[in-house]
Design a protein around this motif. Structure first.
Motif, PDB file in Angstrom:
ATOM      1  N   VAL A 186     -27.743   6.307   3.105  1.00  0.00           N
ATOM      2  CA  VAL A 186     -28.772   7.342   3.061  1.00  0.00           C
ATOM      3  C   VAL A 186     -28.144   8.724   2.867  1.00  0.00           C
ATOM      4  CG1 VAL A 186     -30.744   8.328   4.292  1.00  0.00           C
ATOM      5  CG2 VAL A 186     -30.244   5.891   4.484  1.00  0.00           C
ATOM      6  N   VAL A 192     -32.692   2.585   1.412  1.00  0.00           N
ATOM      7  CA  VAL A 192     -32.218   2.152   2.719  1.00  0.00           C
ATOM      8  C   VAL A 192     -32.623   0.707   2.996  1.00  0.00           C
ATOM      9  CG1 VAL A 192     -34.247   3.044   3.948  1.00  0.00           C
ATOM     10  CG2 VAL A 192     -32.085   2.786   5.165  1.00  0.00           C
ATOM     11  N   ILE A 212     -30.557   9.518   8.054  1.00  0.00           N
ATOM     12  CA  ILE A 212     -31.727   8.684   8.337  1.00  0.00           C
ATOM     13  C   ILE A 212     -32.931   9.550   8.723  1.00  0.00           C
ATOM     14  CG2 ILE A 212     -32.661   6.938   9.901  1.00  0.00           C
ATOM     15  CD1 ILE A 212     -30.689   5.773   7.927  1.00  0.00           C
ATOM     16  N   ASP A 215     -37.582   6.083   7.319  1.00  0.00           N
ATOM     17  CA  ASP A 215     -36.599   5.017   7.106  1.00  0.00           C
ATOM     18  C   ASP A 215     -36.627   4.027   8.265  1.00  0.00           C
ATOM     19  OD1 ASP A 215     -35.578   6.178   4.716  1.00  0.00           O
ATOM     20  OD2 ASP A 215     -34.287   7.496   5.896  1.00  0.00           O
TER      21      ASP A 215
END
Length: 251
Positions: A16, A36, A62, A66
């Protein structure tokens, strides 16, 4: 199916990080990549036993979306690394990851540096551990191999500890051997206190064999090395390469 001696949690934060270099979230553009979820599914297909992500307060990699996406779609376990803040705790309570690993967090650090001071934050962490445990999530403390921190982790009700192996990874020769001795002592004490023993940070296929004297290891959480290897050999192969080395561990 025969249970392997040692389980692998693949940390996909830095997949990510690459996406964030151009796109703020996966919703910014239909071109936002890498995915992701694709990274998680590829890791699972390679044999990973869990997927680890760190939802930081500053959302440097993140994002909340996600974590929701992974919770809804992965087939293995979700391990959420988090600092002890009310905001992230509320998210964890809503998402209900299988595992939470409590980590220290600083906006200035590049990545997590050193273990959490559980002994110095007993009451605040005890409250968080109880809230998560009562909600069905097993909780781990990311700690340096310090016996006081191991005892404090057991005292506040954690189910697991994840031993910080960064110092081990950064040293060689006698200094590494000395750190292995510390890790062994922490693992022995943690096991005696009923804690599951995990480990992570700075681990690679090259340095893992030096870690094998440490007893009672149940799971390793590894990200940066796997993602780095994936640049050259692909994510599935990188995970399989790590699993092949981990298969040589004998407790």
């Amino acid at each position: 199916m025969i249970q392997p001696n040692l389980l692998l949690g693949v940390n996909i934060d830095h997949v990510v990080t690459l996406r964030q270099a151009r796109y703020r979230t996966m919703l910014d553009s239909p071109n936002a990549e890498p995915s992701v979820l694709a990274a998680a599914l590829e890791s699972e297909a390679a044999g990973a036993h869990s997927i680890t992500v760190h939802l930081r307060a500053d959302r440097r990699h993140i994002q909340d979306a996600d974590v929701h996406l992974l919770r809804q779609n992965i087939a293995t376990k979700l391990n959420l690394e988090m600092g002890n803040t009310r905001e992230i705790l509320d998210i964890a309570l809503a998402i209900r990851p299988d595992f939470v690993c409590m980590v220290p967090e600083s906006r200035e650090e590049v990545t997590t540096e050193g273990g959490l001071d559980v002994a110095g934050q007993r009451e605040a962490l005890r409250t968080t551990v109880k809230a998560l445990s009562d909600n069905g999530t097993r909780v781990s403390m990311f700690i340096d191999p310090d016996l006081d921190q191991v005892r404090a982790s057991a005292e506040i009700g954690a189910a697991m500890i994840e031993l910080h192996t960064g110092t081990f990874a950064n040293h060689t020769g006698d200094l590494r051997k000395a750190e292995v001795d510390r890790l062994c002592a922490a693992a022995e004490l943690g096991h005696a206190l009923g804690l599951q023993i995990n480990a992570g940070h700075g681990l690679t296929t090259k340095n893992l064999p030096d870690l094998w004297p440490v007893p009672h290891l149940a799971e390793l959480n590894i990200g940066h090395h796997i993602v780095s290897r994936a640049v050259f050999i692909g994510l599935r192969t990188a995970v399989q390469e790590m699993l092949a080395v981990m298969a040589t561990y004998r407790d």
